[in-house]
Write a protein that holds these residues in place. Structure first.
Motif, PDB file in Angstrom:
ATOM      1  N   TYR A   1       5.725   4.199   5.556  1.00  0.00           N
ATOM      2  CA  TYR A   1       6.427   3.611   6.698  1.00  0.00           C
ATOM      3  C   TYR A   1       6.674   2.122   6.485  1.00  0.00           C
ATOM      4  O   TYR A   1       7.716   1.603   6.848  1.00  0.00           O
ATOM      5  CB  TYR A   1       5.645   3.833   7.994  1.00  0.00           C
ATOM      6  CG  TYR A   1       5.633   5.259   8.494  1.00  0.00           C
ATOM      7  CD1 TYR A   1       6.334   6.275   7.846  1.00  0.00           C
ATOM      8  CD2 TYR A   1       4.922   5.600   9.628  1.00  0.00           C
ATOM      9  CE1 TYR A   1       6.313   7.571   8.312  1.00  0.00           C
ATOM     10  CE2 TYR A   1       4.900   6.900  10.110  1.00  0.00           C
ATOM     11  CZ  TYR A   1       5.597   7.881   9.451  1.00  0.00           C
ATOM     12  OH  TYR A   1       5.583   9.162   9.935  1.00  0.00           O
ATOM     13  N   ARG A   2       5.709   1.433   5.898  1.00  0.00           N
ATOM     14  CA  ARG A   2       5.872   0.001   5.641  1.00  0.00           C
ATOM     15  C   ARG A   2       7.057  -0.231   4.699  1.00  0.00           C
ATOM     16  O   ARG A   2       7.894  -1.078   4.945  1.00  0.00           O
ATOM     17  CB  ARG A   2       4.613  -0.574   5.024  1.00  0.00           C
ATOM     18  CG  ARG A   2       4.677  -2.066   4.787  1.00  0.00           C
ATOM     19  CD  ARG A   2       3.547  -2.606   3.938  1.00  0.00           C
ATOM     20  NE  ARG A   2       2.235  -2.405   4.489  1.00  0.00           N
ATOM     21  CZ  ARG A   2       1.360  -3.391   4.698  1.00  0.00           C
ATOM     22  NH1 ARG A   2       1.666  -4.624   4.426  1.00  0.00           N
ATOM     23  NH2 ARG A   2       0.169  -3.121   5.175  1.00  0.00           N
TER      24      ARG A   2
ATOM     25  N   VAL B   1       5.555   3.079  13.737  1.00  0.00           N
ATOM     26  CA  VAL B   1       6.175   1.918  13.076  1.00  0.00           C
ATOM     27  C   VAL B   1       6.159   0.710  14.008  1.00  0.00           C
ATOM     28  O   VAL B   1       5.871  -0.414  13.592  1.00  0.00           O
ATOM     29  CB  VAL B   1       7.603   2.243  12.601  1.00  0.00           C
ATOM     30  CG1 VAL B   1       8.335   0.996  12.149  1.00  0.00           C
ATOM     31  CG2 VAL B   1       7.562   3.273  11.483  1.00  0.00           C
TER      32      VAL B   1
ATOM     33  N   ARG C   1       7.164   8.855  14.881  1.00  0.00           N
ATOM     34  CA  ARG C   1       7.242   7.907  13.774  1.00  0.00           C
ATOM     35  C   ARG C   1       7.643   6.537  14.305  1.00  0.00           C
ATOM     36  O   ARG C   1       7.106   5.514  13.881  1.00  0.00           O
ATOM     37  CB  ARG C   1       8.253   8.403  12.745  1.00  0.00           C
ATOM     38  CG  ARG C   1       8.432   7.445  11.588  1.00  0.00           C
ATOM     39  CD  ARG C   1       9.342   7.995  10.533  1.00  0.00           C
ATOM     40  NE  ARG C   1      10.665   8.238  11.086  1.00  0.00           N
ATOM     41  CZ  ARG C   1      11.571   9.015  10.500  1.00  0.00           C
ATOM     42  NH1 ARG C   1      11.309   9.629   9.388  1.00  0.00           N
ATOM     43  NH2 ARG C   1      12.754   9.168  11.054  1.00  0.00           N
TER      44      ARG C   1
END
Length: 131
Positions: free
Chosen positions: A122-123, A83, A79
């Protein structure tokens, strides 16, 4: 202890050696505590208790063992790596808005196939920017 077992050492060596030697955050490979428990034959709670509050020294750096475990991630990328790449792509947009679908397509073109919904999640959770 967990690190003393040869199975655990093998997990760390195969999974995170590149991260430790490269000093590059993007080199951290996805490894959940559940996966480590499966590979070592230990229970998840044993792995969790073993790394909780423990630190390791490697080449003059001290870091929590928990840092070697990642959460989430898709398609063989952590992750954190996804990101980080999203942040880089958004920074090159020169202030132009970039849709989640476009960002997902760019990531997929770079070998990080993630869904538009994952990009949005994620944003919103990690990047905290509107771009």
């Amino acid at each position: 202890t967990l690190l003393a077992s040869s199975a655990a050492s093998d997990v760390y060596k195969r999974q995170q050696e590149e991260y430790l030697t490269a000093r590059e955050p993007g080199a951290l490979r996805p490894l959940t505590m559940t996966a480590a428990a499966r590979k070592t034959g230990l229970s998840l709670s044993t792995v969790s208790r073993t790394v909780n509050g423990k630190y390791a020294e490697f080449e003059g750096r001290v870091f929590p063992l928990r840092m070697l475990f990642t959460a989430g991630g898709k398609a063989g990328h952590s992750r954190e790596a996804i990101v980080r790449r999203m942040r880089a792509l958004l920074s090159t947009a020169n202030g132009e808005p970039m849709s989640d679908a476009r960002l997902a397509a760019l990531l997929a073109a770079e070998g990080m196939p993630v869904s538009r919904r994952t990009v949005n999640k994620y944003r919103n959770a990690f990047l905290k920017i509107d771009n």
